[in-house]
Design a protein around this motif. Structure first.
Motif, PDB file in Angstrom:
ATOM      1  N   PRO A   1      14.431  44.004 -14.691  1.00  0.00           N
ATOM      2  CA  PRO A   1      12.975  43.920 -14.778  1.00  0.00           C
ATOM      3  C   PRO A   1      12.289  44.320 -13.474  1.00  0.00           C
ATOM      4  CG  PRO A   1      13.964  42.020 -15.844  1.00  0.00           C
ATOM      5  CD  PRO A   1      15.075  42.755 -15.148  1.00  0.00           C
ATOM      6  N   GLU A   2      12.932  44.023 -12.340  1.00  0.00           N
ATOM      7  CA  GLU A   2      12.344  44.364 -11.045  1.00  0.00           C
ATOM      8  C   GLU A   2      12.201  45.874 -10.893  1.00  0.00           C
ATOM      9  OE1 GLU A   2      13.911  40.414 -11.094  1.00  0.00           O
ATOM     10  OE2 GLU A   2      14.957  42.312 -11.462  1.00  0.00           O
ATOM     11  N   ALA A   3      13.241  46.609 -11.280  1.00  0.00           N
ATOM     12  CA  ALA A   3      13.188  48.074 -11.182  1.00  0.00           C
ATOM     13  C   ALA A   3      12.168  48.645 -12.154  1.00  0.00           C
ATOM     14  CB  ALA A   3      14.574  48.658 -11.459  1.00  0.00           C
ATOM     15  N   ALA A   4      12.124  48.085 -13.355  1.00  0.00           N
ATOM     16  CA  ALA A   4      11.173  48.570 -14.356  1.00  0.00           C
ATOM     17  C   ALA A   4       9.737  48.336 -13.902  1.00  0.00           C
ATOM     18  CB  ALA A   4      11.427  47.870 -15.693  1.00  0.00           C
ATOM     19  N   ARG A   5       9.470  47.149 -13.383  1.00  0.00           N
ATOM     20  CA  ARG A   5       8.108  46.834 -12.940  1.00  0.00           C
ATOM     21  C   ARG A   5       7.690  47.717 -11.764  1.00  0.00           C
ATOM     22  NH1 ARG A   5       9.320  41.256 -14.524  1.00  0.00           N
ATOM     23  NH2 ARG A   5       7.833  40.692 -16.163  1.00  0.00           N
ATOM     24  N   GLN A   6       8.616  48.014 -10.904  1.00  0.00           N
ATOM     25  CA  GLN A   6       8.301  48.872  -9.762  1.00  0.00           C
ATOM     26  C   GLN A   6       7.837  50.248 -10.225  1.00  0.00           C
ATOM     27  OE1 GLN A   6      11.544  49.339  -6.985  1.00  0.00           O
ATOM     28  NE2 GLN A   6      10.293  50.430  -5.489  1.00  0.00           N
ATOM     29  N   GLY A   7       8.522  50.785 -11.236  1.00  0.00           N
ATOM     30  CA  GLY A   7       8.147  52.094 -11.751  1.00  0.00           C
ATOM     31  C   GLY A   7       6.794  52.074 -12.436  1.00  0.00           C
ATOM     32  N   VAL A   8       6.531  51.026 -13.230  1.00  0.00           N
ATOM     33  CA  VAL A   8       5.245  50.922 -13.919  1.00  0.00           C
ATOM     34  C   VAL A   8       4.121  50.673 -12.917  1.00  0.00           C
ATOM     35  CG1 VAL A   8       3.914  49.642 -15.638  1.00  0.00           C
ATOM     36  CG2 VAL A   8       6.337  50.116 -16.033  1.00  0.00           C
ATOM     37  N   ALA A   9       4.409  49.878 -11.878  1.00  0.00           N
ATOM     38  CA  ALA A   9       3.401  49.595 -10.863  1.00  0.00           C
ATOM     39  C   ALA A   9       2.951  50.868 -10.161  1.00  0.00           C
ATOM     40  CB  ALA A   9       3.945  48.595  -9.840  1.00  0.00           C
ATOM     41  N   ALA A  10       3.868  51.810  -9.966  1.00  0.00           N
ATOM     42  CA  ALA A  10       3.500  53.077  -9.333  1.00  0.00           C
ATOM     43  C   ALA A  10       2.487  53.832 -10.199  1.00  0.00           C
ATOM     44  CB  ALA A  10       4.744  53.926  -9.109  1.00  0.00           C
ATOM     45  N   TYR A  11       2.672  53.763 -11.515  1.00  0.00           N
ATOM     46  CA  TYR A  11       1.724  54.404 -12.433  1.00  0.00           C
ATOM     47  C   TYR A  11       0.369  53.700 -12.398  1.00  0.00           C
ATOM     48  CZ  TYR A  11      -0.397  55.666 -16.932  1.00  0.00           C
ATOM     49  OH  TYR A  11      -1.267  56.078 -17.903  1.00  0.00           O
ATOM     50  N   VAL A  12       0.382  52.362 -12.442  1.00  0.00           N
ATOM     51  CA  VAL A  12      -0.866  51.605 -12.415  1.00  0.00           C
ATOM     52  C   VAL A  12      -1.595  51.810 -11.081  1.00  0.00           C
ATOM     53  CG1 VAL A  12      -1.898  49.307 -12.549  1.00  0.00           C
ATOM     54  CG2 VAL A  12      -0.012  49.917 -14.070  1.00  0.00           C
ATOM     55  N   ASN A  13      -0.844  51.841  -9.982  1.00  0.00           N
ATOM     56  CA  ASN A  13      -1.458  52.128  -8.684  1.00  0.00           C
ATOM     57  C   ASN A  13      -2.178  53.471  -8.724  1.00  0.00           C
ATOM     58  OD1 ASN A  13      -0.529  49.763  -7.527  1.00  0.00           O
ATOM     59  ND2 ASN A  13       1.299  50.713  -6.644  1.00  0.00           N
ATOM     60  N   GLY A  14      -1.537  54.446  -9.345  1.00  0.00           N
ATOM     61  CA  GLY A  14      -2.138  55.766  -9.459  1.00  0.00           C
ATOM     62  C   GLY A  14      -3.421  55.747 -10.267  1.00  0.00           C
ATOM     63  N   LEU A  15      -3.450  54.932 -11.330  1.00  0.00           N
ATOM     64  CA  LEU A  15      -4.659  54.821 -12.143  1.00  0.00           C
ATOM     65  C   LEU A  15      -5.832  54.296 -11.328  1.00  0.00           C
ATOM     66  CD1 LEU A  15      -3.265  53.320 -15.486  1.00  0.00           C
ATOM     67  CD2 LEU A  15      -4.123  55.637 -15.139  1.00  0.00           C
ATOM     68  N   PHE A  16      -5.558  53.328 -10.467  1.00  0.00           N
ATOM     69  CA  PHE A  16      -6.645  52.752  -9.674  1.00  0.00           C
ATOM     70  C   PHE A  16      -6.999  53.611  -8.460  1.00  0.00           C
ATOM     71  CE2 PHE A  16      -5.875  49.191 -12.361  1.00  0.00           C
ATOM     72  CZ  PHE A  16      -7.077  48.508 -12.405  1.00  0.00           C
ATOM     73  N   GLU A  17      -6.054  54.372  -7.974  1.00  0.00           N
ATOM     74  CA  GLU A  17      -6.341  55.234  -6.829  1.00  0.00           C
ATOM     75  C   GLU A  17      -6.957  56.570  -7.237  1.00  0.00           C
ATOM     76  OE1 GLU A  17      -2.599  55.608  -4.863  1.00  0.00           O
ATOM     77  OE2 GLU A  17      -2.542  53.496  -4.241  1.00  0.00           O
ATOM     78  N   ASN A  18      -6.489  57.112  -8.371  1.00  0.00           N
ATOM     79  CA  ASN A  18      -6.910  58.446  -8.773  1.00  0.00           C
ATOM     80  C   ASN A  18      -7.792  58.480 -10.010  1.00  0.00           C
ATOM     81  OD1 ASN A  18      -5.156  59.724  -6.740  1.00  0.00           O
ATOM     82  ND2 ASN A  18      -3.486  58.987  -8.035  1.00  0.00           N
ATOM     83  N   GLY A  19      -7.854  57.355 -10.724  1.00  0.00           N
ATOM     84  CA  GLY A  19      -8.720  57.265 -11.890  1.00  0.00           C
ATOM     85  C   GLY A  19      -8.023  57.531 -13.206  1.00  0.00           C
ATOM     86  N   GLY A  20      -8.648  57.062 -14.270  1.00  0.00           N
ATOM     87  CA  GLY A  20      -8.190  57.273 -15.640  1.00  0.00           C
ATOM     88  C   GLY A  20      -9.311  56.809 -16.543  1.00  0.00           C
ATOM     89  N   PRO A  21      -9.458  57.378 -17.740  1.00  0.00           N
ATOM     90  CA  PRO A  21     -10.587  57.037 -18.610  1.00  0.00           C
ATOM     91  C   PRO A  21     -10.751  55.542 -18.857  1.00  0.00           C
ATOM     92  CG  PRO A  21      -9.428  58.950 -19.467  1.00  0.00           C
ATOM     93  CD  PRO A  21      -8.602  58.422 -18.327  1.00  0.00           C
TER      94      PRO A  21
END
Length: 216
Positions: free
Chosen positions: A169-189
């Motif tokens: 779960p730690e590895a999975a969350r790390q990967g998803v967190a990178a995507y969510v970080n990108g949403l807040f840094e770069n935007g998404g609808p």
């Protein structure tokens, strides 16, 4: 489509609804959002967000499945009905966890929907993370066709999960967190909409803890 997703999750594990607290019902700017989050015991977590606006003339449903024990891509579903248009988005995001699983059955489902008109989403920062089975359709009153595509898509996704490599779960969350970080840094609808309604701190808590579950 939460009922379809739930059907395939229930075939593999127990499900428990999680308490989302103050985010269960969000009313802002003439829009009403209902938020649910679930534990898929031994597999991961999934969420649903339904929205109505314009006195019911605009409707949206979002479903996200976050795998936490298998090296599978993040699954995101969106259905939007507005101004006579019926939009379907089925997207898989590579979060960089383990060896990519065999997604050929999902590619086949996408190919089977080739007669449904495609929807041009434009260009976004996260496009390189999208995997080949991702699809976007836009038509008129396609409920039956869309439901059939989603049913087969979800079936293929969970069949692929059965054969995917285990991960922590730690590895999975790390990967998803990178995507969510990108949403807040770069935007998404969707991200931009919730940031405007709730403020960045609350929107981040909603996404991290309940929609994408990249935090424990």
């Amino acid at each position: 489509m939460i009922d379809l997703l739930t059907k395939y999750v229930k075939a593999r594990c127990e499900i428990a609804e999680r308490d989302v607290g103050e985010y269960a019902v969000i009313k802002k700017s003439g829009k009403k959002f209902l938020v649910h989050s679930y534990e898929a015991v031994g597999l991961g977590r999934f969420s649903s967000v339904s929205m109505t606006a314009m006195l019911g003339l605009m409707k949206m449903e979002t479903v996200v499945f976050t795998p936490l024990t298998k090296g599978m891509p993040l699954l995101s579903f969106d259905r939007i009905n507005a101004m006579g248009n019926d939009i379907l988005l089925l997207e898989l995001y590579d979060t960089g966890v383990g060896t990519p699983p065999d997604l050929s059955a999902l590619d086949a489902v996408k190919a089977s929907a080739k007669d449904l008109p495609d929807h041009d989403l434009g260009t976004h920062w996260y496009d390189p993370m999208k995997l080949s089975p991702s699809l976007a359709k836009k038509s008129k009153k396609c409920s039956e066709a869309y439901r059939d595509v989603c049913d087969r898509y979800f079936a293929a996704y969970f069949a692929a999960m059965d054969g995917a490599e285990p991960c922590t779960p730690e590895a999975a969350r790390q990967g998803v967190a990178a995507y969510v970080n990108g949403l807040f840094e770069n935007g998404g609808p969707s991200t931009d909409q919730f940031k405007k309604m709730l403020g960045e701190k609350a929107a981040r808590e909603l996404f991290d803890n309940y929609i994408f579950s990249d935090k424990e």
